[in-house]
Design an enzyme around this catalytic site. Structure first.
Site, short mmCIF file in Angstrom:
data_model
loop_
_atom_site.label_atom_id
_atom_site.label_comp_id
_atom_site.label_asym_id
_atom_site.label_seq_id
_atom_site.Cartn_x
_atom_site.Cartn_y
_atom_site.Cartn_z
N ASP A 199 0.85 -1.21 0.00
CA ASP A 199 0.00 0.00 0.00
C ASP A 199 0.88 1.25 0.00
OD1 ASP A 199 0.82 -0.52 2.72
OD2 ASP A 199 -0.74 0.86 3.43
N GLU A 238 0.03 -0.88 5.91
CA GLU A 238 1.11 -0.31 6.73
C GLU A 238 0.93 1.18 6.89
OE1 GLU A 238 4.72 1.38 8.16
OE2 GLU A 238 3.80 1.86 6.24
N THR A 256 -17.90 34.54 4.81
CA THR A 256 -17.97 34.95 6.21
C THR A 256 -18.87 34.00 6.97
OG1 THR A 256 -19.58 36.56 5.42
CG2 THR A 256 -17.39 37.39 5.94
N SER A 306 7.84 5.03 11.48
CA SER A 306 7.25 3.91 12.21
C SER A 306 6.89 2.79 11.24
CB SER A 306 5.97 4.37 12.92
OG SER A 306 6.19 5.58 13.62
#
Ligand code: BES
Ligand code: MN
Ligand code: MN
Length: 470
Positions: A102, A168, A331, A415
């Site tokens: 991934d 992961e 706004t 990590s």
């Protein structure tokens, strides 16, 4: 001799290996994006098909989706466990090769010089999302196995299991569940992980520590619905201002985290480590200029950059979705705002305790009129691995042959959540032999893999696996 034949095979097939990697990189397997779930699966099937083709056995996808985790992505598993006995009469060891297929999202797209999912070669580099993190590095494992298989006439010098995950980049929960429930199916003597960087070009590197993390969201709610900021400004609470006030109290101006108790469990690196880090070829000004590109570096005083990024916890804000972010002006007082906040942890901190401390502190800081919700998205343990084993020796020997240099031992600031489980659940050492470069743009636009390192990585892995089996 088989090693020589395998290395030659890898050299002769470099062009094909890169073309195959490009095909894998064209699949946008972004694990965090539900709309890419089909692509994530395609990438898993691509990897499985190749493992099968090269002669690995028991190749299968292991589903990780459950009722509680419907979005879980599949694991790819394969093995070859017929290495038999070594010269000493004992069973040959088993190596668990780990990688992830991934990738991180590619945005912002307009900063890419070539599109993220159209892999492009420039100046000896291959540019694409996932080129080095981690499709390219995982492919080195597959190609090293192929080279050894061909050279060995359908056999490998060592027993091998392969596990490749697809989550992961989103915390690795699926593989963590699998390891805890079915660790026996991954039983091995050592894990090989190629998902880290070299400290400098041409400098063989083993990564021996990773930071852990907790990734959180703070959601702030004020009014029931968005409000006209002229009609209600002055009376209605603003969730963005509230989040800014909370965030401003998480860290002081020097970078010290203000969460009570946060540093209590932080372990100091050993004297030997600190000494080794001081000896590394590191030029802070060059790092600031070429890698970071900011006017100054920040962080806790009294700690070097390497200490701050490898052995100290940090806190960062990644984005604050909500409100008006279109062109021009509107706004409005938004009813709701979110901040994505993560903390990197170091040994001996634990994600559970760090999160509890953080949550309690954030709740204490809640501004008037605001309701806050603090939630954990994912987490992973910090880890330092041992270097005192034969597998580390096999790795440094392999890289010495390829690079002609002694290996340096570093930690990584990033990590890889499952590495902690390899050590704690499977109780096996992990060798983190990565071939990325500091300027490879991981997670950023123009991610690349230096192709020379792709080839040297394959050769190093061929030699490592042969060495472990010898
Ligand atoms: N390959 C990286 C981790 C890494 C990079 C370690 C460089 C050491 C040096 C990995 O893919 C990654 O990015 N992990 C995530 C994990 C997180 C989402 C749980 C990270 O570190 O952000
Ligand atoms: Mn990675
Ligand atoms: Mn990554």
């Amino acid at each position: 001799m088989t090693i020589k034949a395998a290395v030659e095979f890898a050299q002769e097939n470099q062009g094909r290996f890169v073309e195959e990697l490009k095909a894998l990189l064209r699949i946008p397997s972004v694990s965090t994006a539900p709309e890419h779930a089909g692509d994530v699966r395609l990438a898993a099937e691509f990897v499985a098909a190749e493992l099968k083709r090269i002669g690995m056995e028991n190749v299968r996808l292991i589903e990780t989706a459950t009722a509680e985790r419907p979005g879980g992505h599949p694991l790819v598993y394969a093995d070859w466990l017929k290495a038999g006995l070594g010269a000493d009469g004992k069973a040959k060891p088993t190596v668990l090769c780990y990688g992830h297929y991934d990738v991180q999202p590619a945005e912002p797209l307009d900063e890419w010089l070539s599109p993220p999912f159209e892999p492009t070669e420039r100046n000896g580099n291959l540019y694409a999302r996932g080129a080095v993190d981690d499709k390219g590095q995982m492919w080195m494992h597959v190609k090293a196995l192929e080279s050894l298989m061909v050279a060995g006439g359908g056999t490998l010098p060592v027993n091998v299991r392969v596990i490749v995950e697809g989550e992961e980049e989103v915390g690795g929960e699926g593989i963590a569940h699998f390891v805890r429930a079915h660790g026996d199916q991954l039983q091995a003597d050592v894990a090989l992980v190629s998902d880290t960087e070299m400290f400098a070009p041409d400098l063989p590197t083993l990564c021996v520590g990773l930071r852990g993390m907790i990734y959180t969201e703070i959601e702030a709610r004020g009014a029931r619905t968005d409000l006209h900021s002229g009609m209600y400004g002055g009376a209605a609470p603003n969730p963005f201002v509230a989040l800014a006030q909370v965030i401003a109290q998480l860290k002081d101006a020097e970078g010290k985290i203000l969460i009570p108790g946060f540093y209590d469990k932080v372990a100091k690196p050993t004297e030997a480590e600190l000494k080794a880090w001081k000896a590394l070829p590191f030029d802070e000004e060059h790092y600031r200029e070429t890698e970071v590109g900011s006017v100054a570096l920040t962080g806790e005083p009294g700690y070097s950059v390497l200490e701050r990024t490898w052995s100290r916890p940090t806190l960062d804000v990644h984005g604050m979705p909500g409100g008006f972010i279109g062109a021009g002006a509107k706004t409005v007082i938004p009813a709701k705002a979110v901040a994505k906040v993560s903390m990197r942890l170091v040994p001996d901190m634990t994600p559970a305790e760090a999160f509890a401390q953080y949550k309690a502190y954030v709740e204490l800081l809640t501004p008037k009129g605001i309701v806050l919700e603090v939630r954990m998205i994912h987490s992973g343990d910090p880890i330092v691995v041992s270097t005192d084993n034969v597998y580390v020796k096999a790795a440094t020997d392999a890289m010495h042959t390829v690079f002609g240099k002694e290996t340096v031992f570093v930690r990584g600031g990033g990590s890889i959540p499952i590495v902690g489980d390899f050590v704690r659940e499977l109780t096996i050492p992990t060798v983190m032999m990565g071939f990325g470069l500091p300027d490879d743009n991981l997670h950023a636009p123009n991610e690349k893999f230096h192709l020379a390192n792709f080839y040297r990585g394959i050769e190093s892995i061929v030699r490592f696996l042969s060495g472990v089996g010898a």
